[in-house]
Design an enzyme around this catalytic site. Structure first.
Site, short mmCIF file in Angstrom:
data_model
loop_
_atom_site.label_atom_id
_atom_site.label_comp_id
_atom_site.label_asym_id
_atom_site.label_seq_id
_atom_site.Cartn_x
_atom_site.Cartn_y
_atom_site.Cartn_z
N PRO A 143 0.00 28.81 18.12
CA PRO A 143 1.42 28.52 17.93
C PRO A 143 2.18 28.53 19.24
O PRO A 143 1.79 29.22 20.19
CB PRO A 143 1.89 29.65 17.00
CG PRO A 143 0.88 30.74 17.18
CD PRO A 143 -0.41 30.07 17.50
N HIS A 156 -6.00 33.86 22.74
CA HIS A 156 -6.12 32.44 23.07
C HIS A 156 -7.54 31.92 22.83
O HIS A 156 -7.73 30.71 22.67
CB HIS A 156 -5.68 32.18 24.51
CG HIS A 156 -4.20 32.23 24.69
ND1 HIS A 156 -3.42 31.11 24.79
CD2 HIS A 156 -3.34 33.28 24.76
CE1 HIS A 156 -2.15 31.45 24.92
NE2 HIS A 156 -2.08 32.76 24.91
N ASP A 157 -8.52 32.80 22.80
CA ASP A 157 -9.88 32.37 22.49
C ASP A 157 -10.10 32.33 20.98
O ASP A 157 -10.51 31.31 20.43
CB ASP A 157 -10.90 33.31 23.14
CG ASP A 157 -12.34 32.85 22.91
OD1 ASP A 157 -12.59 31.64 23.04
OD2 ASP A 157 -13.20 33.70 22.59
N ARG A 214 -4.42 38.84 25.94
CA ARG A 214 -4.12 37.40 25.81
C ARG A 214 -5.39 36.58 25.70
O ARG A 214 -5.45 35.60 24.94
CB ARG A 214 -3.30 36.93 27.01
CG ARG A 214 -1.88 37.45 27.07
CD ARG A 214 -1.06 36.66 28.06
NE ARG A 214 -0.79 35.31 27.56
CZ ARG A 214 -0.32 34.31 28.32
NH1 ARG A 214 -0.09 34.52 29.61
NH2 ARG A 214 -0.08 33.12 27.81
N THR A 223 9.79 50.15 28.71
CA THR A 223 8.39 50.56 28.84
C THR A 223 7.54 49.30 29.01
O THR A 223 6.75 48.95 28.12
CB THR A 223 7.93 51.37 27.61
OG1 THR A 223 8.17 50.59 26.42
CG2 THR A 223 8.67 52.69 27.51
N SER A 264 -14.93 30.05 24.44
CA SER A 264 -14.75 28.64 24.85
C SER A 264 -13.64 28.52 25.89
O SER A 264 -13.68 27.63 26.74
CB SER A 264 -14.45 27.76 23.64
OG SER A 264 -13.26 28.17 22.98
N ASP A 289 9.85 43.83 28.01
CA ASP A 289 10.44 45.12 27.67
C ASP A 289 10.87 45.80 28.96
O ASP A 289 10.04 46.11 29.81
CB ASP A 289 9.41 45.97 26.91
CG ASP A 289 9.88 47.36 26.58
OD1 ASP A 289 11.02 47.72 26.94
OD2 ASP A 289 9.11 48.10 25.95
N HIS A 331 3.74 41.53 22.66
CA HIS A 331 4.81 41.12 23.57
C HIS A 331 5.61 42.32 24.10
O HIS A 331 6.54 42.15 24.86
CB HIS A 331 5.75 40.13 22.88
CG HIS A 331 5.15 38.80 22.62
ND1 HIS A 331 5.80 37.80 21.91
CD2 HIS A 331 3.94 38.28 22.97
CE1 HIS A 331 5.01 36.73 21.84
NE2 HIS A 331 3.88 37.00 22.47
N SER A 332 5.20 43.49 23.67
CA SER A 332 5.81 44.72 24.20
C SER A 332 5.48 44.90 25.68
O SER A 332 6.19 45.62 26.39
CB SER A 332 5.31 45.93 23.41
OG SER A 332 5.65 47.14 24.04
N ASN A 358 -1.92 27.24 27.04
CA ASN A 358 -2.52 28.30 27.85
C ASN A 358 -1.82 28.45 29.21
O ASN A 358 -2.37 29.03 30.14
CB ASN A 358 -4.01 28.02 28.05
CG ASN A 358 -4.78 28.16 26.75
OD1 ASN A 358 -4.45 29.01 25.91
ND2 ASN A 358 -5.80 27.34 26.55
N ASP A 413 -15.51 32.72 20.70
CA ASP A 413 -16.76 32.24 21.28
C ASP A 413 -16.68 31.99 22.78
O ASP A 413 -17.56 31.33 23.35
CB ASP A 413 -17.20 30.95 20.58
CG ASP A 413 -16.12 29.85 20.65
OD1 ASP A 413 -15.13 30.03 21.39
OD2 ASP A 413 -16.28 28.82 19.96
N VAL A 450 -8.58 29.64 18.40
CA VAL A 450 -9.06 28.25 18.44
C VAL A 450 -10.51 28.17 17.97
O VAL A 450 -11.45 28.47 18.71
CB VAL A 450 -8.93 27.67 19.87
CG1 VAL A 450 -9.36 26.22 19.89
CG2 VAL A 450 -7.50 27.81 20.37
#
Length: 311
Positions: A149, A51-52, A47, A232, A61, A229, A179-180, A81, A59, A55
């Site tokens: 998004p 998320h880095d 993640r 698993t 940030s 999930d 997302h598994s 976030n 780097d 954007v």
């Protein structure tokens, strides 16, 4: 015979190669220790990269804490976030590196290498991440929502956001396969089951979600989650796509993959071939990890990933 210059260049190359392998090994060791102590860190590493890198640039940030004196408004405060955690463990890795290789490895590279090793710990593919990134001197909190998004966005918007950093439609489908693993807070789920159940949801799965999220107004601070999930939950595999075909997509954006004609063919292929999924996931992770990195004289190599060096 090799000239002195050639011998010097060869020795310098070997030195740099050994140094490169050494700090890669340090990151791998620290990630492994943290994973065996706190299993969910592996999901956090993935993640963090998303998320880095989505954007502006890969780097680091996102790691900057709030610092009014420096004019830093942390990206961590953005609603996009929400639920991000385990940032403190990045500094554990950073300290181990600074003890052995001071001023050499950026926080941005740590984010990339930790994601690589986190994927492997979760049973995913080994990903050849490049290094050499520098750390940002600023935060982009004000524009995070323009790049990352939302879970309720249309699939066309999600595809466009990933496309803006070079990830194609197939790569987007593969990346959402992250997302598994892990879990999602009820705050991001209740819109699918209240006030009425989303008709695209499998009724049995909807009942599970209602048990996990019994109220349409969950407390964001409460421990109220549902697993991505159920079979698993800590393995990065293609069960995610099989669930989508059975209308067991946890988030709206997930289920849209199985209904949109531009993404459904890839969902079907990945649902039937785990190796194919892993290959496309690795390729897309590399593209994402190389989004507009700061190099050379740009940025800095932070001593502490939470703040700028001059703070």
């Amino acid at each position: 015979m090799m000239s002195f210059y050639n011998i010097y260049c060869f020795c310098l190359f070997l030195l740099l190669l050994l140094q490169h392998q050494f700090y890669h090994a340090i990151v791998k060791e620290e990630v492994s220790k943290l994973y065996h102590k706190h299993g969910n860190t592996a999901i956090s590493w993935i993640r963090n990269l998303f998320h880095d890198c989505m954007v502006k640039s890969c780097d680091a940030s996102i790691l900057l804490d709030e610092d009014r004196a420096q004019g830093i408004h942390s990206e961590k405060s953005s609603s996009r976030n929400f639920g991000m955690r385990n940032f403190k463990y990045i500094n554990i890795i950073k300290k181990a590196l600074e003890d052995e290789c001071p001023g050499i490895v950026s926080c941005a590279d740590i984010v990339a290498l930790a994601a690589r090793d986190g994927v492997k710990q979760l049973g995913g593919p080994y990903i050849e991440m490049k290094t050499g990134r520098k750390d940002s001197l600023e935060s982009y909190a004000a524009i995070v929502e323009d790049f990352i998004p939302n879970h309720n966005d249309s699939i066309s918007l999600v595809i466009a956001r990933f496309g803006s950093i070079g990830v194609d439609i197939e790569g987007t489908v593969a990346l959402l396969g992250a997302h598994s693993v892990g879990r999602v807070h009820c705050v991001n789920i209740v819109n699918r089951i209240y006030p009425t159940v989303d008709p695209t949801l499998n009724p049995d799965y909807a009942n599970y979600l209602k048990r996990r999220c019994p109220t349409p107004n969950p407390d964001p601070e409460a421990v109220e989650y549902a697993r991505n999930d159920l079979e698993t939950p800590m393995v990065l595999d293609n069960m995610y796509y099989k669930h989508l075909l059975n209308h067991n997509g946890l988030l709206l954006v997930d289920q849209q993959l199985a209904s949109d004609p531009s993404t459904l063919p890839y969902v079907e292929i990945m649902a039937h071939d785990d190796t194919y999924f892993h290959d496309k996931f690795a390729r897309a992770m590399i593209v994402m990890s190389e989004n507009n990195p700061l190099t050379g004289d740009q940025g800095e190599i932070r001593k502490d990933c939470r703040r700028l060096n001059n703070s």
